[in-house]
Design a protein around this motif. Structure first.
Motif, mmCIF file in Angstrom:
data_model
loop_
_atom_site.group_PDB
_atom_site.id
_atom_site.type_symbol
_atom_site.label_atom_id
_atom_site.label_comp_id
_atom_site.label_asym_id
_atom_site.label_seq_id
_atom_site.Cartn_x
_atom_site.Cartn_y
_atom_site.Cartn_z
ATOM 1 N N LEU A 30 0.828 -1.202 0.000
ATOM 2 C CA LEU A 30 0.000 0.000 0.000
ATOM 3 C C LEU A 30 0.864 1.255 0.000
ATOM 4 O O LEU A 30 0.631 2.192 -0.763
ATOM 5 N N ILE A 31 1.898 1.266 0.835
ATOM 6 C CA ILE A 31 2.801 2.420 0.896
ATOM 7 C C ILE A 31 3.571 2.545 -0.407
ATOM 8 O O ILE A 31 3.728 3.634 -0.947
ATOM 9 N N GLY A 32 4.031 1.417 -0.928
ATOM 10 C CA GLY A 32 4.801 1.434 -2.161
ATOM 11 C C GLY A 32 3.978 1.806 -3.384
ATOM 12 O O GLY A 32 4.513 2.237 -4.398
ATOM 13 N N SER A 33 2.659 1.651 -3.302
ATOM 14 C CA SER A 33 1.812 1.970 -4.453
ATOM 15 C C SER A 33 1.579 3.461 -4.597
ATOM 16 O O SER A 33 0.965 3.898 -5.558
ATOM 17 N N GLY A 34 2.044 4.230 -3.630
ATOM 18 C CA GLY A 34 1.883 5.685 -3.709
ATOM 19 C C GLY A 34 0.567 6.158 -3.116
ATOM 20 O O GLY A 34 0.082 7.221 -3.481
ATOM 21 N N ALA A 35 -0.006 5.380 -2.199
ATOM 22 C CA ALA A 35 -1.270 5.775 -1.574
ATOM 23 C C ALA A 35 -1.060 6.997 -0.692
ATOM 24 O O ALA A 35 0.020 7.212 -0.138
ATOM 25 N N LYS A 36 -2.095 7.788 -0.566
ATOM 26 C CA LYS A 36 -2.038 8.980 0.276
ATOM 27 C C LYS A 36 -2.035 8.575 1.742
ATOM 28 O O LYS A 36 -2.499 7.501 2.114
ATOM 29 N N VAL A 37 -1.527 9.455 2.576
ATOM 30 C CA VAL A 37 -1.458 9.200 4.014
ATOM 31 C C VAL A 37 -2.860 8.974 4.573
ATOM 32 O O VAL A 37 -3.079 8.078 5.401
ATOM 33 N N SER A 38 -3.814 9.753 4.111
ATOM 34 C CA SER A 38 -5.182 9.596 4.614
ATOM 35 C C SER A 38 -5.748 8.233 4.243
ATOM 36 O O SER A 38 -6.473 7.617 5.037
ATOM 37 N N GLU A 39 -5.410 7.719 3.075
ATOM 38 C CA GLU A 39 -5.864 6.393 2.639
ATOM 39 C C GLU A 39 -5.235 5.304 3.507
ATOM 40 O O GLU A 39 -5.892 4.347 3.917
ATOM 41 N N ILE A 40 -3.959 5.474 3.804
ATOM 42 C CA ILE A 40 -3.260 4.501 4.650
ATOM 43 C C ILE A 40 -3.865 4.498 6.048
ATOM 44 O O ILE A 40 -4.099 3.441 6.636
ATOM 45 N N LYS A 41 -4.151 5.680 6.589
ATOM 46 C CA LYS A 41 -4.764 5.768 7.925
ATOM 47 C C LYS A 41 -6.143 5.132 7.923
ATOM 48 O O LYS A 41 -6.513 4.423 8.851
ATOM 49 N N ARG A 42 -6.920 5.377 6.863
ATOM 50 C CA ARG A 42 -8.271 4.812 6.785
ATOM 51 C C ARG A 42 -8.214 3.282 6.749
ATOM 52 O O ARG A 42 -8.948 2.604 7.462
ATOM 53 N N LYS A 43 -7.306 2.736 5.945
ATOM 54 C CA LYS A 43 -7.166 1.281 5.863
ATOM 55 C C LYS A 43 -6.701 0.700 7.198
ATOM 56 O O LYS A 43 -7.147 -0.359 7.609
ATOM 57 N N SER A 44 -5.796 1.419 7.870
ATOM 58 C CA SER A 44 -5.314 0.962 9.171
ATOM 59 C C SER A 44 -6.450 0.923 10.192
ATOM 60 O O SER A 44 -6.587 -0.044 10.945
ATOM 61 N N GLU A 45 -7.259 1.962 10.212
ATOM 62 C CA GLU A 45 -8.401 2.004 11.131
ATOM 63 C C GLU A 45 -9.406 0.911 10.793
ATOM 64 O O GLU A 45 -10.005 0.305 11.685
ATOM 65 N N GLU A 46 -9.573 0.634 9.514
ATOM 66 C CA GLU A 46 -10.490 -0.417 9.080
ATOM 67 C C GLU A 46 -10.008 -1.787 9.567
ATOM 68 O O GLU A 46 -10.793 -2.592 10.075
ATOM 69 N N ARG A 47 -8.708 -2.049 9.432
ATOM 70 C CA ARG A 47 -8.154 -3.320 9.902
ATOM 71 C C ARG A 47 -8.256 -3.440 11.422
ATOM 72 O O ARG A 47 -8.538 -4.512 11.943
ATOM 73 N N GLU A 48 -8.016 -2.352 12.130
ATOM 74 C CA GLU A 48 -8.130 -2.372 13.593
ATOM 75 C C GLU A 48 -9.572 -2.669 14.008
ATOM 76 O O GLU A 48 -9.818 -3.432 14.930
ATOM 77 N N SER A 49 -10.516 -2.080 13.311
ATOM 78 C CA SER A 49 -11.932 -2.336 13.586
ATOM 79 C C SER A 49 -12.275 -3.800 13.332
ATOM 80 O O SER A 49 -12.996 -4.427 14.116
ATOM 81 N N ASP A 50 -11.736 -4.362 12.254
ATOM 82 C CA ASP A 50 -11.981 -5.774 11.938
ATOM 83 C C ASP A 50 -11.413 -6.690 13.024
ATOM 84 O O ASP A 50 -12.050 -7.667 13.417
ATOM 85 N N ARG A 51 -10.202 -6.341 13.519
ATOM 86 C CA ARG A 51 -9.598 -7.143 14.591
ATOM 87 C C ARG A 51 -10.443 -7.088 15.860
ATOM 88 O O ARG A 51 -10.678 -8.107 16.509
ATOM 89 N N ALA A 52 -10.918 -5.902 16.210
ATOM 90 C CA ALA A 52 -11.739 -5.757 17.419
ATOM 91 C C ALA A 52 -13.049 -6.525 17.271
ATOM 92 O O ALA A 52 -13.510 -7.176 18.222
ATOM 93 N N GLU A 53 -13.638 -6.471 16.088
ATOM 94 C CA GLU A 53 -14.895 -7.194 15.857
ATOM 95 C C GLU A 53 -14.674 -8.702 15.913
ATOM 96 O O GLU A 53 -15.486 -9.433 16.476
ATOM 97 N N LYS A 54 -13.566 -9.167 15.365
ATOM 98 C CA LYS A 54 -13.256 -10.600 15.404
ATOM 99 C C LYS A 54 -13.053 -11.065 16.837
ATOM 100 O O LYS A 54 -13.529 -12.133 17.226
ATOM 101 N N PHE A 55 -12.354 -10.251 17.643
ATOM 102 C CA PHE A 55 -12.162 -10.599 19.054
ATOM 103 C C PHE A 55 -13.508 -10.677 19.763
ATOM 104 O O PHE A 55 -13.771 -11.606 20.527
ATOM 105 N N GLY A 56 -14.377 -9.696 19.510
ATOM 106 C CA GLY A 56 -15.711 -9.701 20.126
ATOM 107 C C GLY A 56 -16.515 -10.922 19.722
ATOM 108 O O GLY A 56 -17.217 -11.519 20.550
ATOM 109 N N ASP A 57 -16.424 -11.313 18.458
ATOM 110 C CA ASP A 57 -17.139 -12.501 17.988
ATOM 111 C C ASP A 57 -16.622 -13.762 18.682
ATOM 112 O O ASP A 57 -17.412 -14.622 19.081
#
Length: 136
Positions: free
Chosen positions: A42-69
């Motif tokens: 993702l970083i190497g593809s030239g993604a914007k910082v905001s895109e990287i942050k959004r994807k990171s937050e999305e993955r963190e949310s997925d991890r928290a949801e998986k733990f809750g499940d």
């Protein structure tokens, strides 16, 4: 404190040198974590910082949801185990109530303790509080 990157920096992504297949095969790449590889891509593809942050937050949310499940699955299993155990104890207690004394296999002390567990408010309190939490 570090400053948050501005939108101007988003317009000019930093270039990260790519690793060729020969370097990777010699073991120069540290770690084989899929999430790390995806992040590097993702970083190497030239993604914007905001895109990287959004994807990171999305993955963190997925991890928290998986733990809750997973926690909910364990909770449901424990509830069913407790229910089956309670039914078994209730069955033994009921057996001692309806059968002649010569058929009993528990002493009077053990039967009194069993009666406290079966009829006590502890079991009812645990089950009802869990059900209220699930139903609300």
């Amino acid at each position: 404190m570090t400053e948050v990157a501005s939108d101007e920096e988003d317009e000019q992504p930093k270039q990260i040198p790519r690793i060729d297949a020969e370097t990777a095969s010699r073991g120069m790449v540290v770690g084989r974590d899929d999430a790390g590889i995806k992040e590097a891509q993702l970083i190497g593809s030239g993604a914007k910082v905001s895109e990287i942050k959004r994807k990171s937050e999305e993955r963190e949310s997925d991890r928290a949801e998986k733990f809750g499940d997973n926690f909910e699955t364990i909770s449901i299993f424990a509830l069913w185990f407790g229910f089956v155990t309670f039914l078994g104890l209730f069955g033994v207690w009921a057996y001692h109530l309806v059968t002649p004394e010569s058929w009993h296999f528990l002493s009077n002390t053990a039967l009194d303790k069993l009666q406290l567990v079966v009829t006590g408010g502890f079991v009812t309190g645990v089950v009802s509080s869990h059900m209220k939490k699930r139903l609300s």
